[in-house]
Design a protein around this motif. Structure first.
Motif, PDB file in Angstrom:
ATOM      1  N   ARG A 268      48.809  41.628  35.667  1.00  0.00           N
ATOM      2  CA  ARG A 268      47.817  42.632  36.097  1.00  0.00           C
ATOM      3  C   ARG A 268      48.362  44.040  35.904  1.00  0.00           C
ATOM      4  O   ARG A 268      47.663  44.927  35.414  1.00  0.00           O
ATOM      5  N   THR A 276      42.662  45.188  29.127  1.00  0.00           N
ATOM      6  CA  THR A 276      42.532  43.724  29.006  1.00  0.00           C
ATOM      7  C   THR A 276      42.436  43.382  27.523  1.00  0.00           C
ATOM      8  O   THR A 276      41.842  44.125  26.748  1.00  0.00           O
ATOM      9  N   SER A 296      38.728  35.818  32.987  1.00  0.00           N
ATOM     10  CA  SER A 296      38.204  36.052  34.342  1.00  0.00           C
ATOM     11  C   SER A 296      38.503  37.469  34.837  1.00  0.00           C
ATOM     12  O   SER A 296      37.949  37.909  35.840  1.00  0.00           O
ATOM     13  N   PRO A 298      38.527  41.493  35.237  1.00  0.00           N
ATOM     14  CA  PRO A 298      37.582  42.576  34.946  1.00  0.00           C
ATOM     15  C   PRO A 298      38.070  43.379  33.739  1.00  0.00           C
ATOM     16  O   PRO A 298      39.280  43.554  33.563  1.00  0.00           O
ATOM     17  N   LYS A 299      37.161  43.831  32.912  1.00  0.00           N
ATOM     18  CA  LYS A 299      37.535  44.581  31.704  1.00  0.00           C
ATOM     19  C   LYS A 299      38.110  45.940  32.097  1.00  0.00           C
ATOM     20  O   LYS A 299      37.478  46.705  32.819  1.00  0.00           O
TER      21      LYS A 299
END
Length: 394
Positions: A268, A276, A296, A298-299
């Motif tokens: 992350r 991403t 899965s 978030p962009k």
């Protein structure tokens, strides 16, 4: 009753362990200890320099330890570059194979490492330039031999008072289960593709490339293997380039760039900056778990490194942009990175030498303990010191 040392050797106790060393090495002082050995600094009376002597911890207690010891010795013997730690001497007090219990590795004594140096002071950009230049020169040499380090971090970069750097720690075993549990700092320098690969415990293939990792054989049941497909997709040397990028970023920032609290958190943290990954990267992943995990998320858009490193020159940021790419296939090689304008001030292209290929035939064999011992003894007996030890000892 005191046991007499072999002629030309003397015995000394170091931290409740008997050391038996040649008379030329004096004033032994312990400077480090780990699971696999103890290191002392010593004065080499013959060369008039300080050296580091490593005594491996019970190198022949098992087949695994013996193979690891043999491999560390062979890798060190192979390395002949001023930015990579090499071997000045190797000795044992035993003169017969059947009595061989211990042997000692003599290496240049450097004084400190990058991790300690960064704790003490903030590095100026010209020092960052010189240190990263040397790290890349060392990596170019290592990679040309067909070796990947796989655990490059500030503590594995030794530095002497003249700001000269050597890459350390070849062939040291690292227990995979400990290394990946989330309690070790190495995670902060670990390439994203390695973390993603750990999400998929596949036993379908072995590393079949000519590249050999300096991370040794861990407990096999616990080690996920790279599949042949992944090896062709992910250039293995790129894992070291990612680590080098993290190290350079830390030198410029004064703190680690990606400081994840566990492996998922590490990913992350990475993606907050790299953004991403695009679909073409996700499709290359072998692990369905890794694919699902990334899909899965978030962009997040890619961050501008120039704003993140606002105090650094654009040439410095340009190096980071080419190293810290999520897709390993797009990362620069050490050789390509040396060509970048940031290093032009220090460049001596003719000094950026390549290595002879490292013969890893033995690394892939499974031999009984006594045979590893015999091979190690042969390597000790056939060692020839560097032609110019001053060059190796800096």
């Amino acid at each position: 009753m005191a046991v007499r040392a072999r002629t030309g050797y003397y015995r000394q106790e170091v931290n409740r362990t008997a050391w038996e060393v040649p008379e030329r090495y004096r004033d032994l002082k312990q400077v480090g200890t780990g699971a696999y050995g103890t290191v002392c600094s010593a004065w080499d009376r013959r060369m008039g320099t300080q050296v580091a002597i490593k005594k491996l911890h019970r190198p022949f207690q098992s087949k695994l330890f013996a193979k690891r010891a043999y491999r560390e010795l062979r890798l060190l013997k192979h390395m002949k570059h001023e930015n990579v730690i090499g071997l000045l001497d190797v000795f044992t007090a035993e003169i017969a194979l059947d009595r061989l219990r211990d042997f000692y590795l003599v290496m240049p004594f450097m004084g400190t490492d990058l991790g300690k140096l960064m704790k003490m002071e903030r590095l100026s950009e010209d020092r960052v330039q010189f240190l990263v230049y040397q790290m890349l020169r060392g990596l170019k040499y290592i990679h040309s031999a067909g070796i990947i380090h796989r655990d490059l971090k500030p503590g594995n970069l030794a530095i002497n008072p003249d700001c000269e750097l050597k890459i350390l720690d070849f062939g040291l075993a690292r227990q995979a289960d400990t290394e990946m549990t989330g309690y070790v700092v190495t995670r902060w320098y670990r390439a994203p593709e390695v973390i993603l690969n750990w999400m998929h415990y596949t036993q379908t293939g072995k590393p079949s490339s000519h590249f050999v990792s300096t991370g040794m054989e861990e407990k096999k049941a616990k080690r996920p293997r790279f599949t042949t497909r992944e090896l062709t997709l992910f250039s293995l040397v790129a894992v070291d380039i990612w680590s080098a990028g993290c190290i350079m970023a830390e030198m410029l920032l004064g703190k680690p760039l990606f400081k994840g609290s566990d492996h998922l958190d590490q990913l992350r943290e990475i993606m907050k900056i790299t953004g991403t990954p695009a679909a073409d990267f996700v499709v290359k992943l072998q692990s369905q778990d890794a694919k699902n995990y990334i899909r899965s998320l978030p962009k997040v858009p890619k961050k501008d490194l120039h704003s993140l490193f606002s105090k650094a020159s654009s040439n410095a940021v340009c190096v980071l942009e080419k190293m810290l790419l999520l897709d390993p296939e797009r990362r620069v090689s050490a050789s390509e990175a040396l060509d970048l304008p940031f290093f032009s001030e220090y460049r001596e292209a003719e000094e950026e030498t390549e290595a002879l290929p490292y013969d890893q035939t033995m690394d892939n064999t499974d031999l009984p303990l006594d045979q590893w011992k015999r091979h190690t003894f042969t390597e000790i007996l056939t060692f020839r010191p560097p032609r110019d030890s001053r060059e190796t000892s800096l």
